[in-house]
Scaffold this active site. Structure first.
Site, short mmCIF file in Angstrom:
data_model
loop_
_atom_site.label_atom_id
_atom_site.label_comp_id
_atom_site.label_asym_id
_atom_site.label_seq_id
_atom_site.Cartn_x
_atom_site.Cartn_y
_atom_site.Cartn_z
N SER A 208 0.72 -1.10 0.11
CA SER A 208 0.10 0.06 0.02
C SER A 208 0.97 1.34 -0.09
CB SER A 208 -0.96 0.08 1.04
OG SER A 208 -2.11 0.96 1.13
N ASP A 313 -10.04 -5.14 -4.20
CA ASP A 313 -9.37 -3.93 -3.61
C ASP A 313 -10.27 -2.54 -4.00
OD1 ASP A 313 -7.75 -2.02 -2.30
OD2 ASP A 313 -5.99 -2.77 -2.79
N HIS A 345 -7.74 -5.58 -0.33
CA HIS A 345 -6.44 -4.80 0.30
C HIS A 345 -5.69 -5.20 1.29
CE1 HIS A 345 -4.13 -1.11 -0.11
NE2 HIS A 345 -4.21 -1.01 1.20
#
Length: 381
Positions: A208, A313, A345
């Site tokens: 991320s 996601d 995610h």
């Protein structure tokens, strides 16, 4: 009369659910994390727009699914505190200009006695290094959360895994975070003999915001940025030692991601624009923007990328990795793109923490496939 009251209570309950609850949730979120960037009373008008209210409420309620990771939470908490497990890693090593801490997880290839010896004394060759950079929207995260992941990564890749902390917002901005990661890489090379590290075989893995910071740090070093306050020749050496970057659900175009945040109604409560000192700095901190300005010589020194992204996601859309892959291909930079069906995610990183997790083998097989190419080593299947 009782039936009438009962019938009236249904619409009142529905009204409370559909109006009072969303407005309460979203207003609390904005009060805690930030109001719209509008002058005077206009910020409250913007905050009370129905679309923003319901989008923000949905985003907040989506976070409730994190409770499913309660078992993992207690597992890593217990593992990290258990003194018996310290034989697997070195805990709380100080590094860098801001005296951050890192944990170093040994490869199973390294014996207990060899860990205490220098590379020349150990009788075994130096071990490749993986630096794992956690995410947290540039505003949260700590290395202890990822102890199980780092331990599994050391086993799966036969590597020494380093998991550093870095200053998150509001303690520092994105430039400070990049400096901290750069300091970690300097430490790894300077400590190579002590910990039997292969200082010329380093791979970055980030999740991320961590994937964004990994990419940004590499590109800053390839460019030789003065803002890192690291000697130019040392930056060149570190950039050459980085054999690959693996991004898990990463953000690579900050402007695109800000538009995605706007669509979700979270752009003002998000840490991103604050950590980057405002929207005007998005190009400066965007790997996509930087690469487009690189010279041909600089592009040749950019390491290969492996981009892994879940199709479910909703926090960072899969298009982030798809577009970055297209850009890298157009610039003749080696890149592999793996799209993981039905993965979101969080799962892309939590499922690397235990072998019984659903996506454990799927994600690690992708990581291992490119890692073996990066360092010229065959990983165990």
């Amino acid at each position: 009369m009782i039936g009438l009251k009962y019938n009236m209570s249904l619409p009142m309950a529905a009204g409370a659910l559909l109006v009072v609850l969303p407005y309460s949730v979203s207003l609390v979120a904005q009060w805690m994390y930030g109001w719209p960037n509008k002058p005077g009373y206009k910020k409250y008008i913007e905050a009370l727009k129905p679309r923003r209210i319901y989008c923000l409420t949905r985003a907040v309620l989506e976070m409730l699914k994190y409770f499913q990771y309660g078992k993992l939470y207690f597992q890593w908490k217990s593992w990290y505190k258990n003194a018996e497990n310290h034989k697997h890693y070195e805990k709380g090593i100080t590094f860098g200009r801001r005296s951050n801490k890192l944990d170093l997880y040994y490869s199973p290839m390294v014996s207990q006695s060899a860990r205490l010896a220098t590379a020349s004394q150990s009788g075994s060759g130096p071990i490749p290094v993986v630096v794992f950079i956690y995410g947290g929207a540039w505003g949260s995260g700590e290395r202890s959360i990822y102890c199980l992941l780092a331990m599994q990564m050391a086993k799966e890749l036969n590597a020494t895994v380093i998991c550093p902390d870095y200053c998150t917002y509001p303690k520092g901005n994105v430039l400070c975070m990049v400096q901290d990661i750069a300091d970690c890489l300097v430490w790894a090379r300077e400590s190579s003999q002590k910990f039997n590290l292969d200082k010329d075989n380093i791979v970055l893995v980030g999740h991320s915001a961590g994937a964004h910071l990994a990419a940004l740090t590499v590109l800053f070093m390839v460019e030789g940025r003065d803002e890192l306050f690291i000697e130019a020749n040392k930056q060149t050496e570190i950039a050459a030692a980085i054999k690959g970057v693996t991004g898990l659900s990463g953000v690579y175009n900050i402007i695109d991601h800000y538009e995605h945040e706007q669509m979700r109604g979270v752009e003002y409560v998000s840490t991103m624009h604050k950590a980057m000192n405002g929207v005007e700095n998005f190009p400066y901190y965007s790997p996509t923007h930087l690469l487009k300005k690189f010279s041909e010589e600089q592009l040749k020194r950019v390491p290969p990328f492996s981009l892994i992204h879940g199709t479910n996601d909703i926090i960072v859309p899969v298009s982030s990795s798809q577009r970055f892959s297209e850009l890298l291909n157009s610039l003749s930079i080696k890149v592999s793109l793996y799209l993981m069906p039905k993965m979101d995610h969080t799962e892309i990183v939590t499922d690397l923490m235990a072998t019984n997790r659903h996506f454990y083998n799927t994600v690690f097989s992708c990581i291992k496939q490119d890692y073996s190419k990066y360092i010229g080593q065959v990983c165990d299947s």
